[in-house]
Design an enzyme around this catalytic site. Structure first.
Site, PDB file in Angstrom:
ATOM      1  N   ASP A  19       8.565 -11.119   8.007  1.00  0.00           N
ATOM      2  CA  ASP A  19       8.700 -11.149   6.552  1.00  0.00           C
ATOM      3  C   ASP A  19       9.797 -12.135   6.142  1.00  0.00           C
ATOM      4  OD1 ASP A  19       8.625 -10.176   3.747  1.00  0.00           O
ATOM      5  OD2 ASP A  19       7.570  -8.465   4.606  1.00  0.00           O
ATOM      6  N   HIS A  52      11.643  -9.424  -0.794  1.00  0.00           N
ATOM      7  CA  HIS A  52      10.362  -8.900  -0.326  1.00  0.00           C
ATOM      8  C   HIS A  52      10.508  -8.196   1.015  1.00  0.00           C
ATOM      9  CE1 HIS A  52       6.298  -9.020   1.408  1.00  0.00           C
ATOM     10  NE2 HIS A  52       5.829  -9.179   0.182  1.00  0.00           N
ATOM     11  N   SER A 110       1.218  -5.990  -0.205  1.00  0.00           N
ATOM     12  CA  SER A 110       2.344  -6.078   0.738  1.00  0.00           C
ATOM     13  C   SER A 110       3.174  -4.805   0.726  1.00  0.00           C
ATOM     14  CB  SER A 110       3.248  -7.259   0.375  1.00  0.00           C
ATOM     15  OG  SER A 110       2.661  -8.480   0.720  1.00  0.00           O
TER      16      SER A 110
END
Length: 438
Positions: free
Chosen positions: A175, A219, A380
């Site tokens: 990620d 994120h 996600s």
């Protein structure tokens, strides 16, 4: 006579067009039973030694003037043409059991004939992050006492009641990195269960890199919080808070070329495989079918890693690669009422219906910037719910294979009365039913 190793059709087609091709040259895997293949010396017992031997053989062949094509003065090289610090012959990927290199079309068949080569597959191309649909800093009222609502909806507390918290399992996190100073990761740090790696714009690992997340919406921090976050002031966001997390940051700035970006991905995968994860969570993807990852995903699954990928945020009849590969566990998103989110990708790709299952992906509460919590939406956010469940299942039943885990998820998914299989796959992940099944 030894038969040439198979060459992936993607590589072969590129070579037919006369293109210099980025490849992964996979080597024979060592076996604990029976003799080492005759193509290699008997004392080459480890995968690392095999990779080095294959590289030397390939380099010697292609640098031999009598064997090299008249058009090729370079033979097998690193992908970066200015990579003067890397020896010709390609980059060693000991954990993946491969050599990463660029090769001239005329030399491709020669590589397949080198003793110890098992297969030649394409270099995966760098793919963008699947960006969340929305993001906001959580308000104090969002921080309820107890497990996050998304965890309650899929029955995670039932695992905890059975003393399944992820202990002894390892989750791979591919990620934007992780804000490891967030309070939700305090136990992860104190228990020394966080391993982190970052790769620079040149594709090489950054020595002694400290965990960080430079993404504007943090994120990676958010997805990591859903995977392994511990309780903070009574609020619990993480599914497997006692698991080990191996996190790799693969979206650096200042990348000079597509080749360098590709090398970041492959070097990162090689590192993370060396950490021996039980499950790997992916939150990146192409908005269309991109088969450059097929070969490498197959290698990961062959190494007993369950690969989970977000299906993408493109909506009906749109899905993202590698989430639309039949071999991965593709995850779509549902809202708080168990309805497939309008943005959640779906469709049939290469005869494979996507996604496999769905999980909560709307207004998911997890870690954010600094010490903030954040609410984010997207597939996600759904994928780490599934990856976290798989870590708990593997704690309970370590011998389950990726294929068996996928079958369990689908067989024991919860199917609402108005469920559209074409949009949401087998149903919504159901921790209660899974726990009863294993």
């Amino acid at each position: 006579m030894t038969m040439p190793a198979p060459i992936d059709p993607i590589v072969a087609r590129a070579a037919e067009r006369g293109e210099r091709v980025g490849v992964l040259v996979l080597v024979d895997k060592p076996s604990r039973q029976g003799p080492v293949p005759l193509s290699l010396d008997a004392n080459l017992r480890t995968l690392s030694e095999r990779v080095q031997e294959v590289r030397h053989k390939a380099k010697d062949l292609l640098h031999d003037p009598s064997a090299r094509s008249s058009r090729s003065a370079a033979g097998l090289q690193p992908l970066s043409m200015d990579g003067n610090d890397i020896e010709r012959g390609g980059v060693l990927l000991e954990n993946l059991g491969a050599v990463m290199a660029a090769i001239d079309p005329a030399d491709l068949s020669k590589i397949s004939e080198v003793g110890g080569v098992r297969k030649v597959i394409p270099m995966p191309h760098f793919l963008p992050l699947i960006v969340p649909m929305q993001y906001r800093v959580a308000a104090p009222a969002d921080l309820i006492d107890g497990p996050a609502k998304s965890l309650l909806r899929i029955g995670i507390p039932k695992f905890w009641d059975a003393d399944l918290w992820g202990a002894g399992t390892t989750i791979g996190h591919f990620d934007t990195g992780i804000n490891a100073s967030h309070p939700i990761f305090a136990e992860l740090r104190s228990g020394k269960r966080l391993r982190y790696a970052a790769f620079g714009a040149d594709g090489n690992r950054i020595s002694r890199a400290r965990p960080r997340d430079d993404h504007p919406e943090h994120h990676g921090t958010h997805t990591a919080g859903t995977l392994v976050g511990a309780g903070v002031d009574g609020f619990q966001a993480g599914i497997a808070p006692k698991a080990k997390l191996v996190s790799v940051q693969i979206f650096p700035g200042g990348v000079r070329s597509q080749g360098d970006q590709d090398q970041i991905v492959v070097n990162a995968l090689n590192w993370i495989v060396g950490e021996r994860p039980h499950v790997l969570n992916l939150s990146f993807g192409d908005s269309k079918y991109n088969d450059s990852y097929l070969g490498i995903i197959g290698e990961l699954i062959d190494q007993n890693i369950a690969v989970v990928a977000a299906v993408g945020n493109g909506g009906v009849d749109k899905s993202s690669s590698p989430g639309n590969y039949g071999s991965v566990i593709a995850v779509g998103a549902v809202d708080a009422k168990g309805r497939v989110c309008p943005f959640s990708g779906s469709g049939k790709v290469k005869k494979n219906a996507r996604p496999d299952v769905c999980a909560p992906g709307m207004n998911i509460l997890s870690a954010g910037r600094g010490e903030d919590f954040a609410v984010s939406t997207g597939t996600s956010m759904a994928a780490p719910h599934v990856a976290g469940v798989l870590a708990l299942l593997r704690e309970r039943a370590p011998d389950l294979t990726p294929a068996q885990l996928k079958d369990l998820l689908k067989k024991h998914a919860r199917v609402p009365s108005d469920w559209d299989v074409s949009r949401g796959g087998a149903g919504i992940v159901d921790g209660r039913a899974l726990l009863a099944a294993v």
